[in-house]
Design a protein around this motif. Structure first.
Motif, PDB file in Angstrom:
ATOM      1  N   PHE A  47      28.456  36.527 -10.852  1.00 33.66           N
ATOM      2  CA  PHE A  47      28.478  35.092 -11.106  1.00 33.66           C
ATOM      3  C   PHE A  47      29.251  34.716 -12.367  1.00 33.66           C
ATOM      4  CE2 PHE A  47      24.308  35.767  -8.892  1.00 33.66           C
ATOM      5  CZ  PHE A  47      24.775  35.365  -7.665  1.00 33.66           C
ATOM      6  N   GLU A  48      29.638  35.715 -13.169  1.00 34.38           N
ATOM      7  CA  GLU A  48      30.422  35.452 -14.371  1.00 34.38           C
ATOM      8  C   GLU A  48      31.892  35.285 -13.999  1.00 34.38           C
ATOM      9  OE1 GLU A  48      29.070  35.032 -17.374  1.00 34.38           O
ATOM     10  OE2 GLU A  48      27.138  35.297 -16.388  1.00 34.38           O
ATOM     11  N   PRO A  49      32.618  34.435 -14.720  1.00 36.15           N
ATOM     12  CA  PRO A  49      34.048  34.258 -14.447  1.00 36.15           C
ATOM     13  C   PRO A  49      34.809  35.557 -14.664  1.00 36.15           C
ATOM     14  CG  PRO A  49      33.256  32.598 -15.993  1.00 36.15           C
ATOM     15  CD  PRO A  49      32.146  33.570 -15.783  1.00 36.15           C
ATOM     16  N   ARG A  50      35.814  35.796 -13.830  1.00 35.81           N
ATOM     17  CA  ARG A  50      36.630  37.005 -13.934  1.00 35.81           C
ATOM     18  C   ARG A  50      38.054  36.623 -14.301  1.00 35.81           C
ATOM     19  NH1 ARG A  50      34.795  41.113  -9.322  1.00 35.81           N
ATOM     20  NH2 ARG A  50      35.833  42.488 -10.743  1.00 35.81           N
ATOM     21  N   SER A  51      38.678  37.461 -15.117  1.00 37.82           N
ATOM     22  CA  SER A  51      40.054  37.236 -15.511  1.00 37.82           C
ATOM     23  C   SER A  51      40.979  37.534 -14.332  1.00 37.82           C
ATOM     24  CB  SER A  51      40.431  38.137 -16.679  1.00 37.82           C
ATOM     25  OG  SER A  51      41.805  38.008 -16.968  1.00 37.82           O
ATOM     26  N   ARG A  52      42.010  36.730 -14.172  1.00 35.68           N
ATOM     27  CA  ARG A  52      42.999  36.957 -13.128  1.00 35.68           C
ATOM     28  C   ARG A  52      44.257  37.621 -13.688  1.00 35.68           C
ATOM     29  NH1 ARG A  52      42.550  32.715  -8.540  1.00 35.68           N
ATOM     30  NH2 ARG A  52      40.383  32.104  -8.749  1.00 35.68           N
ATOM     31  N   ARG A  53      44.227  37.913 -14.986  1.00 35.51           N
ATOM     32  CA  ARG A  53      45.366  38.521 -15.644  1.00 35.51           C
ATOM     33  C   ARG A  53      45.494  39.985 -15.215  1.00 35.51           C
ATOM     34  NH1 ARG A  53      46.407  38.793 -22.149  1.00 35.51           N
ATOM     35  NH2 ARG A  53      48.410  39.834 -21.988  1.00 35.51           N
ATOM     36  N   PRO A  54      46.692  40.436 -14.892  1.00 32.52           N
ATOM     37  CA  PRO A  54      46.868  41.835 -14.512  1.00 32.52           C
ATOM     38  C   PRO A  54      46.592  42.771 -15.686  1.00 32.52           C
ATOM     39  CG  PRO A  54      48.972  40.689 -14.525  1.00 32.52           C
ATOM     40  CD  PRO A  54      47.922  39.678 -14.822  1.00 32.52           C
ATOM     41  N   ALA A  55      46.115  43.955 -15.381  1.00 32.16           N
ATOM     42  CA  ALA A  55      45.790  44.930 -16.426  1.00 32.16           C
ATOM     43  C   ALA A  55      47.040  45.468 -17.107  1.00 32.16           C
ATOM     44  CB  ALA A  55      44.982  46.074 -15.834  1.00 32.16           C
ATOM     45  N   SER A  56      48.151  45.537 -16.383  1.00 29.07           N
ATOM     46  CA  SER A  56      49.389  46.027 -16.971  1.00 29.07           C
ATOM     47  C   SER A  56      50.571  45.351 -16.280  1.00 29.07           C
ATOM     48  CB  SER A  56      49.498  47.539 -16.826  1.00 29.07           C
ATOM     49  OG  SER A  56      49.603  47.879 -15.471  1.00 29.07           O
ATOM     50  N   ASN A  57      51.742  45.494 -16.915  1.00 30.84           N
ATOM     51  CA  ASN A  57      52.960  44.938 -16.364  1.00 30.84           C
ATOM     52  C   ASN A  57      54.019  46.038 -16.384  1.00 30.84           C
ATOM     53  OD1 ASN A  57      55.242  43.590 -15.605  1.00 30.84           O
ATOM     54  ND2 ASN A  57      55.096  41.994 -17.160  1.00 30.84           N
ATOM     55  N   PRO A  58      54.316  46.658 -15.263  1.00 35.39           N
ATOM     56  CA  PRO A  58      55.286  47.762 -15.262  1.00 35.39           C
ATOM     57  C   PRO A  58      56.715  47.323 -15.600  1.00 35.39           C
ATOM     58  CG  PRO A  58      54.656  47.189 -13.029  1.00 35.39           C
ATOM     59  CD  PRO A  58      53.787  46.375 -13.948  1.00 35.39           C
ATOM     60  N   ASN A  59      56.999  46.043 -15.523  1.00 33.53           N
ATOM     61  CA  ASN A  59      58.348  45.547 -15.811  1.00 33.53           C
ATOM     62  C   ASN A  59      58.505  45.022 -17.241  1.00 33.53           C
ATOM     63  OD1 ASN A  59      59.171  46.058 -13.135  1.00 33.53           O
ATOM     64  ND2 ASN A  59      58.270  44.113 -12.485  1.00 33.53           N
ATOM     65  N   ALA A  60      57.471  45.147 -18.051  1.00 32.27           N
ATOM     66  CA  ALA A  60      57.529  44.639 -19.416  1.00 32.27           C
ATOM     67  C   ALA A  60      58.503  45.460 -20.255  1.00 32.27           C
ATOM     68  CB  ALA A  60      56.146  44.675 -20.047  1.00 32.27           C
ATOM     69  N   THR A  61      59.181  44.781 -21.150  1.00 32.20           N
ATOM     70  CA  THR A  61      60.086  45.458 -22.074  1.00 32.20           C
ATOM     71  C   THR A  61      59.270  46.103 -23.168  1.00 32.20           C
ATOM     72  OG1 THR A  61      61.681  43.703 -21.675  1.00 32.20           O
ATOM     73  CG2 THR A  61      62.093  45.129 -23.569  1.00 32.20           C
TER      74      THR A  61
END
Length: 66
Positions: A47-61
Motif C-alpha cells: 500500500f506504500e507508494p513505489r518509485s517508478r525510477r529505473p534502478a540503473s541507466n545503461p546508456n548514461a555517460t
C-alpha cells in the motif's frame, strides 16, 4: 482508503473473484493478479507508494571523478 487497499479488501476479505472486482472497479484483471501476488509476497507494504525510477541507466555517460 486507497484504491489498492479497496481492491485487495474486495478480493481477500470479501472473497470476491478477480474478474468480478476488475469489472466493478474498471481495472484490468492482469493488474489485479499482479497486485494480489505482490500483497501475498510483501503484505501491507504493497500500500506504500513505489518509485517508478529505473534502478540503473545503461546508456548514461560515465562521470569522471577528479
Amino acid at each position: 482508503m486507497t484504491s489498492n487497499r479497496l481492491l485487495i479488501t474486495a478480493m481477500v476479505v470479501e472473497n470476491r473473484p478477480v474478474r468480478e472486482v476488475a469489472a466493478t472497479y474498471g481495472v484490468s484483471a492482469s493488474w489485479l493478479y499482479e497486485l494480489l501476488a505482490r500483497y501475498r509476497r510483501e503484505g501491507d507494504a504493497v500500500f506504500e507508494p513505489r518509485s517508478r525510477r529505473p534502478a540503473s541507466n545503461p546508456n548514461a555517460t560515465p562521470v569522471e571523478v577528479v
